[in-house]
Design an enzyme around this catalytic site. Structure first.
Site, short mmCIF file in Angstrom:
data_model
loop_
_atom_site.label_atom_id
_atom_site.label_comp_id
_atom_site.label_asym_id
_atom_site.label_seq_id
_atom_site.Cartn_x
_atom_site.Cartn_y
_atom_site.Cartn_z
N HIS A 1 89.22 12.73 95.64
CA HIS A 1 89.40 14.18 95.73
C HIS A 1 88.11 14.84 96.25
O HIS A 1 88.16 15.79 97.03
CB HIS A 1 89.71 14.78 94.35
CG HIS A 1 91.02 14.36 93.77
ND1 HIS A 1 91.12 13.64 92.59
CD2 HIS A 1 92.29 14.55 94.19
CE1 HIS A 1 92.39 13.43 92.31
NE2 HIS A 1 93.12 13.96 93.26
N GLY B 1 94.87 13.34 101.01
CA GLY B 1 94.44 11.95 101.14
C GLY B 1 95.55 11.11 101.75
O GLY B 1 96.74 11.42 101.58
N GLN C 1 108.11 17.33 90.64
CA GLN C 1 107.99 16.10 91.43
C GLN C 1 108.03 14.84 90.57
O GLN C 1 107.89 13.75 91.07
CB GLN C 1 106.75 16.13 92.32
CG GLN C 1 105.43 16.04 91.60
CD GLN C 1 104.27 16.27 92.55
OE1 GLN C 1 103.99 17.38 92.97
NE2 GLN C 1 103.56 15.20 92.91
N LYS D 1 96.15 7.95 100.93
CA LYS D 1 96.73 6.94 100.03
C LYS D 1 98.21 7.23 99.86
O LYS D 1 99.03 6.33 99.88
CB LYS D 1 96.03 6.95 98.67
CG LYS D 1 96.66 5.94 97.70
CD LYS D 1 95.83 5.76 96.46
CE LYS D 1 95.88 6.99 95.58
NZ LYS D 1 97.21 7.25 94.98
N ASP D 2 98.55 8.52 99.76
CA ASP D 2 99.95 8.94 99.72
C ASP D 2 100.42 9.12 101.16
O ASP D 2 100.62 10.24 101.63
CB ASP D 2 100.08 10.24 98.92
CG ASP D 2 99.67 10.06 97.48
OD1 ASP D 2 100.47 9.59 96.69
OD2 ASP D 2 98.50 10.37 97.15
O1 PAF Z 1 99.13 14.47 95.85
C1 PAF Z 1 99.21 15.23 94.85
O2 PAF Z 1 98.29 15.30 94.03
C2 PAF Z 1 100.45 16.09 94.67
O3 PAF Z 1 101.59 15.42 95.10
C3 PAF Z 1 100.34 17.47 95.34
C4 PAF Z 1 100.22 17.35 96.87
C5 PAF Z 1 99.14 18.21 94.81
C6 PAF Z 1 101.59 18.30 95.04
O4 PAF Z 1 101.76 18.49 93.68
#
Ligand code: PAF
Length: 283
Positions: free
Chosen positions: A37, A147, A61, A149-150
């Site tokens: 981060h 990032g 989510q 990674k996702d």
């Molecule tokens: O990657 C994350 O931390 C979350 O999916 C995000 C983009 C902040 C949305 O809640």
């Protein structure tokens, strides 16, 4: 540095900054900040006059039985790290502000969400796209930094931003890794010391796949079979998916080419870890 919890207050701050002609960089997170981060915040600091970090563990989510309740949280430590990183505002709304009673609107991206994490976590990207578009409307950033990674999340957010003509530039940053190769994730805190060692199988799998490709193997099935055997040697590892996809469409490929990305999701004990990497060495 301000910590703002109210949407109205956040909008007022944004209006003042924009009237002054200043640009806003935005890093959306769910908090429990790590070096990964911080690398996004560094980039944000360089790209805008003001830097906003959001911290919001977004309930929409997470699916039933997922780790919403247990998701690691630590606003106090996050604030210290954010301050050191030069953040101007942390936006940390309550869930009832973001989703008040009667809330009924969601953002769905089709196609590229029907694979990978979209298959194993139904509704996940609907929640991500909904909250990210709400955050974009509130923070009105000039750029937003995510990032890679996702990898799928980044692709989905780019798609949504393009499709909805959102006036924000999406910037993807490289995966930040521990010295031994483990991709940084807030969920790594769930790993016991032994599982922490086992979790290295994700980055080792990426390495193994790259070696296979550089020694001439291009068959995706062959590579995936090898990785499956490697991962299954770890007692606490349970494979969610191993896929080799085209970087833009996220469709499965049969043969590796310059667009091939290997994507992995593996449970190691309780946490589900993800990792990815391109398979052909850049020329
Ligand atoms: O990657 C994350 O931390 C979350 O999916 C995000 C983009 C902040 C949305 O809640």
């Amino acid at each position: 540095m301000n910590i703002i919890k109210s949407i109205d207050e956040m909008k007022q701050w944004v209006a003042t900054v924009r009237i002054a002609g200043e640009t806003i960089s935005f890093v959306p997170t769910m908090g429990f900040l790590h070096q990964g981060h911080l690398s996004l915040l560094d980039e944000g600091r360089k790209r805008g006059d003001k830097l906003v970090l959001s911290i919001f563990v977004n309930p929409t989510q997470f699916g039933q039985g997922e780790d919403f309740e247990d998701y690691p949280r630590g606003l106090e430590q996050d604030s210290q790290l954010a301050q050191q990183a030069g953040v101007d505002v942390i936006f940390a709304p309550e869930a009832k502000q973001m989703y008040p009673s009667g809330y009924a609107t969601y953002v769905d991206v089709e196609g590229i969400t029907n694979t990978l994490c979209g298959t194993s976590r139904p509704g996940h990207f609907r929640g991500v796209c909904t909250v990210v578009s709400k955050l974009f409307n509130i923070v009105q950033p000039h750029n937003a930094i995510f990032g890679s990674k996702d990898f799928q999340q980044l692709a989905v957010i780019k798609r949504m931003t393009l499709d909805l003509n959102l006036p924000v530039e999406i910037i993807g940053m490289p995966i930040f890794r521990e010295a031994d190769g483990l991709a940084m994730s807030s969920r790594n805190v769930y790993l016991s010391p032994d599982q922490r060692k086992q979790a290295l199988v994700l980055s080792r799998s990426l390495q193994r796949a790259k070696e296979m490709v550089s020694s001439g193997e291009t068959g995706c099935d062959v590579i995936i079979r090898q990785l499956k055997m490697l991962i299954e040697q770890q007692p606490d590892a349970r494979i969610d998916y191993i896929q080799i996809c085209h970087q833009l469409t996220l469709e499965d490929q049969t043969h590796v080419d310059a667009d091939s990305v290997l994507l992995l999701a593996v449970y190691v004990g309780k946490p589900r870890l993800i990792d990815n990497g391109f398979l052909q060495a850049e020329s």
